[in-house]
Write an enzyme that holds these catalytic residues in place. Structure first.
Site, short mmCIF file in Angstrom:
data_model
loop_
_atom_site.label_atom_id
_atom_site.label_comp_id
_atom_site.label_asym_id
_atom_site.label_seq_id
_atom_site.Cartn_x
_atom_site.Cartn_y
_atom_site.Cartn_z
N CYS A 26 104.09 -0.54 -11.47
CA CYS A 26 103.27 -0.92 -10.33
C CYS A 26 101.82 -0.52 -10.55
O CYS A 26 101.52 0.58 -11.01
CB CYS A 26 103.81 -0.27 -9.06
N ALA A 59 106.86 -4.63 -10.14
CA ALA A 59 107.73 -5.08 -9.06
C ALA A 59 106.94 -6.03 -8.16
O ALA A 59 105.91 -5.66 -7.60
CB ALA A 59 108.24 -3.88 -8.27
N TYR A 185 115.21 1.26 -4.45
CA TYR A 185 114.73 0.15 -3.64
C TYR A 185 115.93 -0.61 -3.08
O TYR A 185 117.08 -0.20 -3.25
CB TYR A 185 113.78 -0.72 -4.45
N ARG A 233 117.51 -5.06 -13.66
CA ARG A 233 117.22 -3.63 -13.87
C ARG A 233 118.08 -2.82 -12.90
O ARG A 233 118.12 -3.10 -11.71
CB ARG A 233 115.75 -3.31 -13.66
N GLY A 329 106.92 2.16 -21.22
CA GLY A 329 106.10 2.17 -20.03
C GLY A 329 104.81 2.93 -20.21
O GLY A 329 103.79 2.37 -20.61
N ARG A 330 104.83 4.24 -19.95
CA ARG A 330 103.59 5.02 -19.93
C ARG A 330 102.82 4.96 -21.25
O ARG A 330 101.59 5.01 -21.26
CB ARG A 330 103.89 6.47 -19.56
#
Length: 362
Positions: A26, A59, A185, A233, A329-330
């Site tokens: 995000c 997302a 979520y 996912r 990701g990061r």
């Protein structure tokens, strides 16, 4: 031949040039309308220039109340699809497969951005009513937004919203659609007995709690072309071992059902359902065993996440058959050109096409 990080991956009629995927992350960088901006084009486009095989959006909410914050990306109208189309086009022009994660935040919706405190937003503050399987709000320290248990009509509406979002995503030029059923979520909230206390056909036993995820996957698959893949996912575990919760064994069982529903890959993450979660031994590859377990227990390819920061580490996941994709990701936030740098480190420069504009630096 043994697959490695720079082997291509074919799913249906789509082929990723390598096994690196940019994880959905995000950005909280829309205005209050959910429309993609230049930030998204530059952010995602630079990772495609950087050599990744698949570049996934953050997302992307299928309806306005499905946003985590007012600044989340959306895909609930044709205007949203039109705003995302240049992003998908540019990513594809750089040789990556453009992918979109379709999402609904459920009870974790209606809050401020992380750098603004991730605080609950009330309707008079620009927030909105949130919906969930049961009327149990996220356990904020402060006053949570108003929450309502979903009716059957609400559930049917969300399934339809995912299907409509998939159709718009296709029109925008995306090659892969991912259903977000992880991280606490909405869809994960149905899966987990921590948050699902319903007594109808969407609660109670495993078949009922997984029903909406199967229905959404079916609906997205029906809306998506047969020659393009659908990912899902999931959080493989709630990380709540002392409570009745969602487990790795549940995830293996669900993955088999997802294969029957037409899913082509399971993107395996973990946690997010409750702040009391206990993460065991966080560090390099700390979530990879979950992906490996699902890969062994089903016929589906898997993506692995969690502390993947080094080229040799990502390569080993694929070489050793632990995962089919290294979902990074990061490290992609720190280094948009992770894949190009990995090719150099691993001696695979001849298998990577540097952008012609950058070849003087090779």
């Amino acid at each position: 031949m043994t697959d490695d990080l720079f082997s291509s991956l074919s799913l249906r009629e789509c082929t990723a040039r390598n096994r690196v995927m940019v994880s959905p992350m995000c950005q909280y960088s829309c205005d209050d309308d959910g429309l993609a901006t230049d930030w998204h084009r530059v952010h995602l486009g630079s990772r495609a220039i950087g050599g990744a095989g698949i570049v996934m959006t953050e997302a992307t909410a299928v309806e306005p109340r499905g946003r985590i914050s007012p600044n989340d990306l959306g895909i609930w109208s044709d205007d949203h699809a039109n705003a995302l189309a240049p992003v998908a086009e540019f990513v594809g022009e750089q040789g990556a497969l453009p992918a979109i994660q379709l999402a609904h935040a459920g009870r974790k919706a209606s809050k401020t951005r992380p750098w603004d405190g991730s605080s609950p937003l009330q309707p008079d503050e620009g927030g909105w009513e949130t919906v969930a399987p049961s009327a149990d709000a996220w356990p904020y320290d402060g006053n949570p937004p108003e929450i309502r248990a979903m009716t059957r009509e609400d559930i049917a509406g969300v399934v339809d919203a995912f299907a409509a979002a998939a159709r718009r995503s296709l029109d925008a030029g995306f090659e892969i659609a991912e259903v977000h059923a992880a991280h606490g979520y909405l869809l994960h909230e149905f899966l987990s007995p921590i948050t699902n206390h319903r007594e109808d056909e969407y609660g109670g036993r495993f078949e009922n709690r997984t029903r909406i995820v199967r229905e959404v996957t079916d609906a997205v698959r029906a809306a998506w072309p047969d020659d393009k893949p659908v990912f899902v996912r999931i959080s493989a575990t709630d990380w709540l071992p002392d409570r009745e919760s969602w487990t790795v064994e549940d995830s293996v069982r669900l993955a088999g059902q997802l294969a029957d529903a037409g899913a082509d890959l399971v993107d395996v993450s973990a946690g997010g359902i409750h702040p009391d979660q206990r993460i065991p031994n966080p560090g390099p590859n700390y979530q990879v065993p979950y992906a490996e377990r699902i890969r062994e227990g089903t016929s589906l390819p898997v993506g692995a996440v969690g502390g993947i920061t080094e080229p040799a580490q990502a390569d080993a996941l694929v070489r050793n058959g632990r995962a089919d994709l290294a979902v990074v990701g990061r490290e992609h936030l720190r280094d948009p050109y992770f894949t190009l740098h990995a090719a150099k480190e691993l001696g695979a420069e001849d298998r990577v096409d540097w952008p012609v504009q950058y070849r003087r630096a090779v």
